[in-house]
Design a protein around this motif. Structure first.
Motif, mmCIF file in Angstrom:
data_model
loop_
_atom_site.group_PDB
_atom_site.id
_atom_site.type_symbol
_atom_site.label_atom_id
_atom_site.label_comp_id
_atom_site.label_asym_id
_atom_site.label_seq_id
_atom_site.Cartn_x
_atom_site.Cartn_y
_atom_site.Cartn_z
ATOM 1 N N CYS A 134 -75.616 -64.051 9.538
ATOM 2 C CA CYS A 134 -75.873 -64.956 10.658
ATOM 3 C C CYS A 134 -77.358 -65.269 10.757
ATOM 4 N N ASN A 135 -77.675 -66.424 11.308
ATOM 5 C CA ASN A 135 -79.070 -66.709 11.611
ATOM 6 C C ASN A 135 -79.419 -66.127 12.980
ATOM 7 N N ASP A 136 -80.666 -66.268 13.390
ATOM 8 C CA ASP A 136 -81.102 -65.690 14.658
ATOM 9 C C ASP A 136 -80.307 -66.249 15.833
ATOM 10 N N ALA A 137 -80.086 -67.550 15.830
ATOM 11 C CA ALA A 137 -79.386 -68.180 16.949
ATOM 12 C C ALA A 137 -77.967 -67.644 17.087
ATOM 13 N N LYS A 138 -77.281 -67.472 15.959
ATOM 14 C CA LYS A 138 -75.902 -66.984 16.003
ATOM 15 C C LYS A 138 -75.846 -65.532 16.452
ATOM 16 N N ARG A 174 -77.942 -63.908 18.229
ATOM 17 C CA ARG A 174 -78.392 -63.750 19.617
ATOM 18 C C ARG A 174 -77.304 -64.093 20.634
ATOM 19 N N GLN A 175 -76.185 -64.632 20.195
ATOM 20 C CA GLN A 175 -75.062 -64.830 21.098
ATOM 21 C C GLN A 175 -74.516 -63.495 21.598
ATOM 22 N N THR A 176 -74.726 -62.443 20.809
ATOM 23 C CA THR A 176 -74.171 -61.129 21.149
ATOM 24 C C THR A 176 -75.197 -60.003 21.083
ATOM 25 N N HIS A 177 -76.286 -60.206 20.349
ATOM 26 C CA HIS A 177 -77.304 -59.175 20.144
ATOM 27 C C HIS A 177 -78.634 -59.630 20.754
ATOM 28 N N SER A 178 -79.480 -58.661 21.070
ATOM 29 C CA SER A 178 -80.850 -58.972 21.475
ATOM 30 C C SER A 178 -81.800 -58.069 20.706
ATOM 31 N N PRO A 195 -46.860 -66.812 3.721
ATOM 32 C CA PRO A 195 -47.655 -65.871 4.514
ATOM 33 C C PRO A 195 -49.115 -65.826 4.044
ATOM 34 N N LYS A 196 -50.014 -65.661 5.007
ATOM 35 C CA LYS A 196 -51.426 -65.733 4.677
ATOM 36 C C LYS A 196 -52.259 -65.125 5.800
ATOM 37 N N THR A 197 -53.437 -64.613 5.409
ATOM 38 C CA THR A 197 -54.441 -64.166 6.364
ATOM 39 C C THR A 197 -55.715 -64.951 6.095
ATOM 40 N N PHE A 198 -56.298 -65.530 7.130
ATOM 41 C CA PHE A 198 -57.531 -66.291 6.942
ATOM 42 C C PHE A 198 -58.379 -66.225 8.209
ATOM 43 N N GLU A 199 -59.635 -66.613 8.075
ATOM 44 C CA GLU A 199 -60.575 -66.602 9.195
ATOM 45 C C GLU A 199 -61.268 -67.959 9.301
ATOM 46 N N PHE A 200 -61.776 -68.233 10.487
ATOM 47 C CA PHE A 200 -62.582 -69.432 10.682
ATOM 48 C C PHE A 200 -63.487 -69.229 11.893
ATOM 49 N N MET A 201 -64.477 -70.105 12.030
ATOM 50 C CA MET A 201 -65.439 -70.012 13.124
ATOM 51 C C MET A 201 -65.560 -71.345 13.822
ATOM 52 N N LEU A 202 -65.635 -71.309 15.157
ATOM 53 C CA LEU A 202 -65.795 -72.510 15.962
ATOM 54 C C LEU A 202 -67.082 -72.426 16.765
ATOM 55 N N ASP A 203 -67.794 -73.537 16.830
ATOM 56 C CA ASP A 203 -68.986 -73.586 17.676
ATOM 57 C C ASP A 203 -68.605 -73.597 19.147
ATOM 58 N N SER A 204 -67.442 -74.178 19.460
ATOM 59 C CA SER A 204 -66.927 -74.209 20.833
ATOM 60 C C SER A 204 -65.672 -73.356 20.899
ATOM 61 N N ALA A 205 -65.658 -72.385 21.798
ATOM 62 C CA ALA A 205 -64.519 -71.469 21.909
ATOM 63 C C ALA A 205 -63.227 -72.227 22.198
ATOM 64 N N ALA A 206 -62.111 -71.687 21.704
ATOM 65 C CA ALA A 206 -60.813 -72.342 21.885
ATOM 66 C C ALA A 206 -59.795 -71.341 22.413
ATOM 67 N N ASP A 207 -58.822 -71.838 23.125
ATOM 68 C CA ASP A 207 -57.731 -71.020 23.643
ATOM 69 C C ASP A 207 -56.832 -70.608 22.475
#
Length: 386
Positions: free
Chosen positions: A291-295, A297-301, A341-353
């Motif tokens: 992750c970069n600093d901005a990412k 810092r969403q959870t770490h300081s 059947p499959k396992t996968f991951e993804f990332m969103l800039d805006s949280a989703a339900d």
């Protein structure tokens, strides 16, 4: 970390004298032991002839240039590699103190005394000591209970050594054996630094359990590597130990997460630095992989100038799974659902339900299936379709 500047005048105890004293005592003990073992009619060898590797002071690791500094990876294993990133953040005088502390701890000297030109700041001296600890996981025999005492212009950094001290060489060899196994089974066939880093990350997340039942082992690389148990301190040191040995520029950084002290790693690939938190990925996800600093810092300081600006080698960026919104990810979800059947991951800039994510996946399914969705607290999701 503030710069004490010229306040640190010199390290006075010093380390060189103590090292020489230990060498002399070791030579005397070896000479005495050799003389006792020889038959009485034989004269003992001269002290100059009895120098052995064990009579020499423990060799200090030096900042190595022998890393895979590009994106491509040439597999190799070398336990003398260390990336002293935290040392580079110190002033020139603090680097001299860092070096004195390194020499003391490498030779298991109990303390270092420093004379200052002004009143010493214990917190600053502790930060210089911490910089060394976060650069070199081979110092696993040092306990976290380090203390700094001051009197006038004098300060003394006192080290506390843990139960691994007396057999540190044996534990170190066992740690190296684990690193060799990881290198041979997972890293040796990698062609990029990213692949090698991922292989080590996944080895630890698949084999290590977050466990503090052994307080000493959990906070050192010994726990995660030899018992498969540890906490953030030990897990980050375990990753650093294997990664540096495999030629990946890796150090450590401390800060806060969930209002608690936390430690994770910094990795450099192709001249760009990234945050890597293996402990937070023990769930099996890759939410904190490069992750970069901005990412982060969403959870770490944290306070250090890590200068992590890129997401190029982020897990989701590399795998084409980084999206601004759920709408942008719709095609990706349908395509993966079609191959269930499959396992996968993804990332969103805006949280989703998660329910909305489930509906998007359902639209791509070709048969009835069970869907399990888990998420991290920084916008990453894992989907298991059975």
């Amino acid at each position: 970390m503030f710069d004490l500047g010229k306040a640190i005048f010199d390290a006075i105890n010093t380390v060189a004298n103590e090292v020489q004293k230990q060498q002399n005592l070791q030579k005397q003990r070896q000479a005495q032991e050799a003389e006792e073992e020889l038959p009485k009619h034989m004269a003992p060898e001269s002290s100059s002839a009895k120098k052995t590797a064990s009579s020499q002071p423990a060799a200090s690791k030096v900042d190595s240039s022998d890393f895979n500094t590009g994106v491509r990876y040439t597999p190799s294993l070398d336990f003398n590699r260390v990336w002293r990133f935290n040392r580079t953040l110190l002033s020139k005088q603090d680097q001299s103190l860092y070096d004195a502390i390194q020499a003391a701890t490498t030779n298991c000297i109990p303390s270092v005394r420093i004379r200052c030109s002004s009143t010493p700041d214990p917190n600053h001296l502790m930060q210089v000591t911490l910089a060394l600890i976060e650069d070199d996981p081979s110092l696993f025999y040092i306990d976290s209970g380090i203390t700094v005492r001051t009197q006038g212009d004098l300060a003394e950094i006192q080290f506390k050594y843990n139960r691994y001290l007396d057999q540190k060489d044996r534990y170190y060899e066992q740690m190296k054996n684990v690193a060799r196994k990881v290198y041979e089974s997972r890293v040796k066939r990698c062609s990029t630094v990213y692949e090698a880093e991922l292989a080590i990350h996944d080895y630890l997340t698949e084999n290590v359990t977050y466990d503090n039942s052994d307080d000493v082992g959990a906070h050192s690389p010994v726990g995660p590597l030899l018992t498969n148990k540890g906490v953030c301190e030990g897990i980050s040191e375990a990753f650093c130990f294997i990664a540096c040995a495999c030629g990946i520029k890796t150090s450590m950084i401390s800060g806060m997460m969930n209002k608690e002290r936390h430690r994770w790693n910094l990795v450099e690939i192709g001249g760009k630095k990234y945050h890597l938190d293996v402990t937070s990925d023990l769930s099996g996800m890759h939410a904190f992989f490069n992750c970069n600093d901005a990412k982060i810092r969403q959870t770490h300081s944290f306070e250090k100038n890590s200068n992590c600006r890129s997401m190029d080698m982020n897990y989701y960026s590399v795998n084409g799974a980084n999206f601004s919104s759920l709408n942008d990810a719709a095609g990706f979800l349908r395509d993966n659902a079609a191959n269930a059947p499959k396992t996968f991951e993804f990332m969103l800039d805006s949280a989703a339900d998660p329910q909305m994510i489930g509906k998007a996946i359902q639209s791509g399914l070709r048969r009835n299936a069970s869907i399990k969705i888990t998420s991290s607290n920084n916008g990453c999701y894992r989907v298991i379709i059975k």
